[in-house]
Motif scaffolding. Structure first.
Motif, PDB file in Angstrom:
ATOM      1  N   ARG A  16     -28.186 -30.957  18.085  1.00 21.70           N
ATOM      2  CA  ARG A  16     -28.743 -30.745  16.744  1.00 21.70           C
ATOM      3  C   ARG A  16     -30.270 -30.647  16.795  1.00 21.70           C
ATOM      4  O   ARG A  16     -30.875 -29.817  16.121  1.00 21.70           O
ATOM      5  N   ILE A  17     -30.888 -31.505  17.587  1.00 15.83           N
ATOM      6  CA  ILE A  17     -32.347 -31.463  17.722  1.00 15.83           C
ATOM      7  C   ILE A  17     -32.779 -30.122  18.325  1.00 15.83           C
ATOM      8  O   ILE A  17     -33.749 -29.496  17.876  1.00 15.83           O
ATOM      9  N   PHE A  18     -32.039 -29.691  19.350  1.00 16.82           N
ATOM     10  CA  PHE A  18     -32.357 -28.418  19.995  1.00 16.82           C
ATOM     11  C   PHE A  18     -32.235 -27.262  19.005  1.00 16.82           C
ATOM     12  O   PHE A  18     -33.096 -26.365  18.949  1.00 16.82           O
ATOM     13  N   ILE A  19     -31.160 -27.290  18.209  1.00 17.57           N
ATOM     14  CA  ILE A  19     -30.957 -26.237  17.208  1.00 17.57           C
ATOM     15  C   ILE A  19     -32.076 -26.265  16.169  1.00 17.57           C
ATOM     16  O   ILE A  19     -32.550 -25.228  15.705  1.00 17.57           O
ATOM     17  N   ARG A  20     -32.510 -27.469  15.790  1.00 17.12           N
ATOM     18  CA  ARG A  20     -33.618 -27.588  14.833  1.00 17.12           C
ATOM     19  C   ARG A  20     -34.890 -26.942  15.383  1.00 17.12           C
ATOM     20  O   ARG A  20     -35.629 -26.252  14.669  1.00 17.12           O
ATOM     21  N   ILE A  21     -35.146 -27.195  16.668  1.00 10.64           N
ATOM     22  CA  ILE A  21     -36.343 -26.616  17.287  1.00 10.64           C
ATOM     23  C   ILE A  21     -36.253 -25.087  17.274  1.00 10.64           C
ATOM     24  O   ILE A  21     -37.231 -24.389  16.949  1.00 10.64           O
ATOM     25  N   ILE A  22     -35.065 -24.572  17.630  1.00  9.88           N
ATOM     26  CA  ILE A  22     -34.859 -23.125  17.605  1.00  9.88           C
ATOM     27  C   ILE A  22     -35.067 -22.581  16.193  1.00  9.88           C
ATOM     28  O   ILE A  22     -35.684 -21.528  15.987  1.00  9.88           O
ATOM     29  N   ASN A  23     -34.575 -23.332  15.193  1.00  6.65           N
ATOM     30  CA  ASN A  23     -34.708 -22.889  13.803  1.00  6.65           C
ATOM     31  C   ASN A  23     -36.166 -22.825  13.361  1.00  6.65           C
ATOM     32  O   ASN A  23     -36.565 -21.930  12.614  1.00  6.65           O
ATOM     33  N   VAL A  24     -36.951 -23.797  13.811  1.00 11.19           N
ATOM     34  CA  VAL A  24     -38.375 -23.786  13.462  1.00 11.19           C
ATOM     35  C   VAL A  24     -39.040 -22.539  14.038  1.00 11.19           C
ATOM     36  O   VAL A  24     -39.840 -21.865  13.368  1.00 11.19           O
ATOM     37  N   ILE A  25     -38.700 -22.235  15.312  1.00  8.80           N
ATOM     38  CA  ILE A  25     -39.283 -21.051  15.944  1.00  8.80           C
ATOM     39  C   ILE A  25     -38.843 -19.774  15.216  1.00  8.80           C
ATOM     40  O   ILE A  25     -39.661 -18.891  14.923  1.00  8.80           O
ATOM     41  N   VAL A  26     -37.543 -19.716  14.896  1.00  5.92           N
ATOM     42  CA  VAL A  26     -37.018 -18.550  14.190  1.00  5.92           C
ATOM     43  C   VAL A  26     -37.669 -18.417  12.813  1.00  5.92           C
ATOM     44  O   VAL A  26     -38.025 -17.310  12.370  1.00  5.92           O
ATOM     45  N   SER A  27     -37.834 -19.536  12.126  1.00  7.70           N
ATOM     46  CA  SER A  27     -38.458 -19.516  10.796  1.00  7.70           C
ATOM     47  C   SER A  27     -39.874 -18.959  10.868  1.00  7.70           C
ATOM     48  O   SER A  27     -40.300 -18.180  10.001  1.00  7.70           O
TER      49      SER A  27
ATOM     50  N   ASP B  81     -28.496 -23.191   8.439  1.00 10.04           N
ATOM     51  CA  ASP B  81     -28.855 -24.477   9.039  1.00 10.04           C
ATOM     52  C   ASP B  81     -27.990 -25.604   8.480  1.00 10.04           C
ATOM     53  O   ASP B  81     -27.496 -26.464   9.221  1.00 10.04           O
ATOM     54  N   PHE B  82     -27.825 -25.582   7.162  1.00  5.42           N
ATOM     55  CA  PHE B  82     -27.035 -26.628   6.516  1.00  5.42           C
ATOM     56  C   PHE B  82     -25.582 -26.591   6.988  1.00  5.42           C
ATOM     57  O   PHE B  82     -24.977 -27.635   7.281  1.00  5.42           O
ATOM     58  N   LEU B  83     -25.013 -25.385   7.091  1.00  7.29           N
ATOM     59  CA  LEU B  83     -23.619 -25.258   7.525  1.00  7.29           C
ATOM     60  C   LEU B  83     -23.448 -25.719   8.966  1.00  7.29           C
ATOM     61  O   LEU B  83     -22.466 -26.397   9.304  1.00  7.29           O
ATOM     62  N   ILE B  84     -24.401 -25.377   9.819  1.00  7.27           N
ATOM     63  CA  ILE B  84     -24.322 -25.802  11.223  1.00  7.27           C
ATOM     64  C   ILE B  84     -24.375 -27.320  11.336  1.00  7.27           C
ATOM     65  O   ILE B  84     -23.591 -27.945  12.044  1.00  7.27           O
ATOM     66  N   ASP B  85     -25.319 -27.952  10.611  1.00  9.22           N
ATOM     67  CA  ASP B  85     -25.429 -29.418  10.639  1.00  9.22           C
ATOM     68  C   ASP B  85     -24.159 -30.074  10.101  1.00  9.22           C
ATOM     69  O   ASP B  85     -23.694 -31.092  10.626  1.00  9.22           O
ATOM     70  N   THR B  86     -23.599 -29.490   9.029  1.00  4.83           N
ATOM     71  CA  THR B  86     -22.380 -30.050   8.446  1.00  4.83           C
ATOM     72  C   THR B  86     -21.208 -29.962   9.417  1.00  4.83           C
ATOM     73  O   THR B  86     -20.450 -30.928   9.591  1.00  4.83           O
ATOM     74  N   ILE B  87     -21.077 -28.825  10.081  1.00  2.00           N
ATOM     75  CA  ILE B  87     -19.980 -28.644  11.037  1.00  2.00           C
ATOM     76  C   ILE B  87     -20.115 -29.607  12.213  1.00  2.00           C
ATOM     77  O   ILE B  87     -19.147 -30.252  12.629  1.00  2.00           O
ATOM     78  N   ILE B  88     -21.331 -29.740  12.743  1.00  2.44           N
ATOM     79  CA  ILE B  88     -21.541 -30.641  13.874  1.00  2.44           C
ATOM     80  C   ILE B  88     -21.297 -32.091  13.466  1.00  2.44           C
ATOM     81  O   ILE B  88     -20.672 -32.872  14.188  1.00  2.44           O
ATOM     82  N   GLY B  89     -21.793 -32.466  12.271  1.00  2.00           N
ATOM     83  CA  GLY B  89     -21.558 -33.823  11.790  1.00  2.00           C
ATOM     84  C   GLY B  89     -20.076 -34.115  11.617  1.00  2.00           C
ATOM     85  O   GLY B  89     -19.592 -35.199  11.965  1.00  2.00           O
ATOM     86  N   ALA B  90     -19.336 -33.136  11.078  1.00  2.00           N
ATOM     87  CA  ALA B  90     -17.889 -33.300  10.901  1.00  2.00           C
ATOM     88  C   ALA B  90     -17.192 -33.419  12.251  1.00  2.00           C
ATOM     89  O   ALA B  90     -16.252 -34.210  12.416  1.00  2.00           O
ATOM     90  N   MET B  91     -17.639 -32.666  13.241  1.00  2.00           N
ATOM     91  CA  MET B  91     -17.062 -32.750  14.582  1.00  2.00           C
ATOM     92  C   MET B  91     -17.278 -34.133  15.186  1.00  2.00           C
ATOM     93  O   MET B  91     -16.378 -34.704  15.813  1.00  2.00           O
ATOM     94  N   MET B  92     -18.472 -34.693  14.992  1.00  2.00           N
ATOM     95  CA  MET B  92     -18.757 -36.042  15.493  1.00  2.00           C
ATOM     96  C   MET B  92     -17.825 -37.056  14.843  1.00  2.00           C
ATOM     97  O   MET B  92     -17.265 -37.936  15.503  1.00  2.00           O
ATOM     98  N   TRP B  93     -17.644 -36.953  13.530  1.00  2.00           N
ATOM     99  CA  TRP B  93     -16.792 -37.899  12.800  1.00  2.00           C
ATOM    100  C   TRP B  93     -15.341 -37.760  13.235  1.00  2.00           C
ATOM    101  O   TRP B  93     -14.657 -38.759  13.495  1.00  2.00           O
TER     102      TRP B  93
END
Length: 365
Positions: free
Chosen positions: A188-199, A225-237
């Motif tokens: 998730r942190i890695f994806i956030r970093i990529i998102n900042v660069i893309v933004s 971004d929100f959908l990706i975080d939600t999917i990853i969070g759901a996978m963890m749970w």
């Protein structure tokens, strides 16, 4: 030897659920780390031979198991569940003699049990206890509400888990979940970093375009971004829940085996009394490991029924003396307690070369 014992025991029928969980977990970690390594290598323009990324993931998971089965793993699990050394002198004077008594008898039944097993306490008000690894028994403050005899029954049950090596699986499952969770967090942190660069890049591209179009593009990006975080969070749970559910079958069988061990130590009635008292208390509202342990236990009535069917045991009187239960080799944890008293009933039999003394306890004491 510890690692070898674990892999031998994990293939036993009673641990089938845990074995399935470990296989699934190893696949997830191997592929997950492979994906993460590929992303990093692509971003850095590094070259790695095909298949190496999967090897890195698998080796990482094997190392996590080695760490889990080491004193480090036990320390991590104790820290996660708030287990600490007993500092209250009144509690220490009460619990340590009970613990030492059970420890001496357990070592006599199973000589593979370590002599330096230590006990800890958690601030949790829910009456409970658990054993982990090869050296740890932890009780909650809530368990102090039980009588001394009932606490003996609970401790005898926990030593049963240590004897049957059930606690190895608890360590590996707990640390395995931790490894998977850490992987998802890193991803998730890695994806956030990529998102900042893309933004930043998107901002440059659309800066000269119509403002309305720019807002639409940015809105779509943040929705993704929100959908990706939600999917990853759901996978963890879901993965955490799946790990608990897969292990429940093995855990329930392990509870019966640990109850049998307590009965073999002649604490059948004490454990029955403890189970009856615990059953009358309010249902647990805890979360995490304590809740998982509670949910893994079979129905109290079934456990009591099985306990009542067990017979009486005769225990040799001079088991190998373990070290003081709560002392490390170099550093003292809790202060040592008095040596457990010899039970009042004895029977003496003579052989040709030596006298053997047996403890005999009435199951109605």
């Amino acid at each position: 030897m510890y690692i070898f014992d674990f892999f031998v025991n994990i293939f036993k029928k009673k641990n089938f659920g845990v074995l399935i969980w470990l296989i699934i977990n190893s696949i997830i970690v191997s592929f997950g780390f492979a994906f993460l390594v590929c992303l990093i290598c692509d971003a850095a323009n590094w070259y790695i031979p095909d298949g190496v990324e999967y090897l890195i993931g698998f080796v990482t998971y094997v190392l996590s198991i080695v760490i889990a089965l080491s004193p480090i793993g036990e320390t991590i699990l104790r820290w996660q569940n708030g287990c600490k050394e007993i500092t209250d002198e009144n509690v220490l004077r009460r619990i340590e003699p009970l613990f030492n008594e059970i420890h001496l008898r357990a070592v006599n039944i199973d000589s593979s049990l370590k002599r330096d097993i230590r006990f800890f306490i958690s601030d949790d008000e829910e009456p409970n206890a658990f054993a982990t690894g090869r050296n740890t028994v932890c009780i909650t403050e809530g368990l102090l509400m039980l009588s001394n005899e009932e606490i003996k029954g609970v401790l005898a049950h926990e030593f049963g888990h240590l004897s049957h090596k059930d606690t190895d699986a608890i360590l590996v499952v707990a640390v395995g979940n931790l490894i998977v969770s850490v992987f998802f967090i890193v991803l998730r942190i890695f994806i956030r970093i990529i998102n900042v660069i893309v933004s930043f890049l998107v901002g440059i591209v659309v800066s000269n375009e119509d403002g309305f179009i720019a807002k639409i593009v940015m809105g779509i990006k943040w929705l993704a971004d929100f959908l990706i975080d939600t999917i990853i969070g759901a996978m963890m749970w879901l993965w955490t829940k799946l790990g608990v559910l897969i292990c429940l079958t093995s855990s329930r069988q392990n509870e019966y085996h640990a109850d049998k061990f307590a009965a073999d130590l002649n604490y059948k009635n004490e454990l029955i009394s403890a189970l009856t008292s615990l059953d009358k208390m309010e249902p647990s509202k805890n979360k995490g490991l304590w809740a998982a342990l509670n949910s893994s236990h079979p129905e109290t009535s079934l456990r009591i029924e099985k306990l009542q069917s067990y017979g009486h045991k005769i225990i040799p009187s001079e088991p190998p003396s373990p070290s003081p239960s709560n002392k490390k080799p170099e550093k003292t944890g809790n202060k040592g307690g008095p040596t457990p008293p010899i039970p009042p009933y004895q029977d003496t039999k003579r052989s040709k070369d030596k006298e053997i003394v047996f403890y005999i306890e009435s199951e109605y004491d």
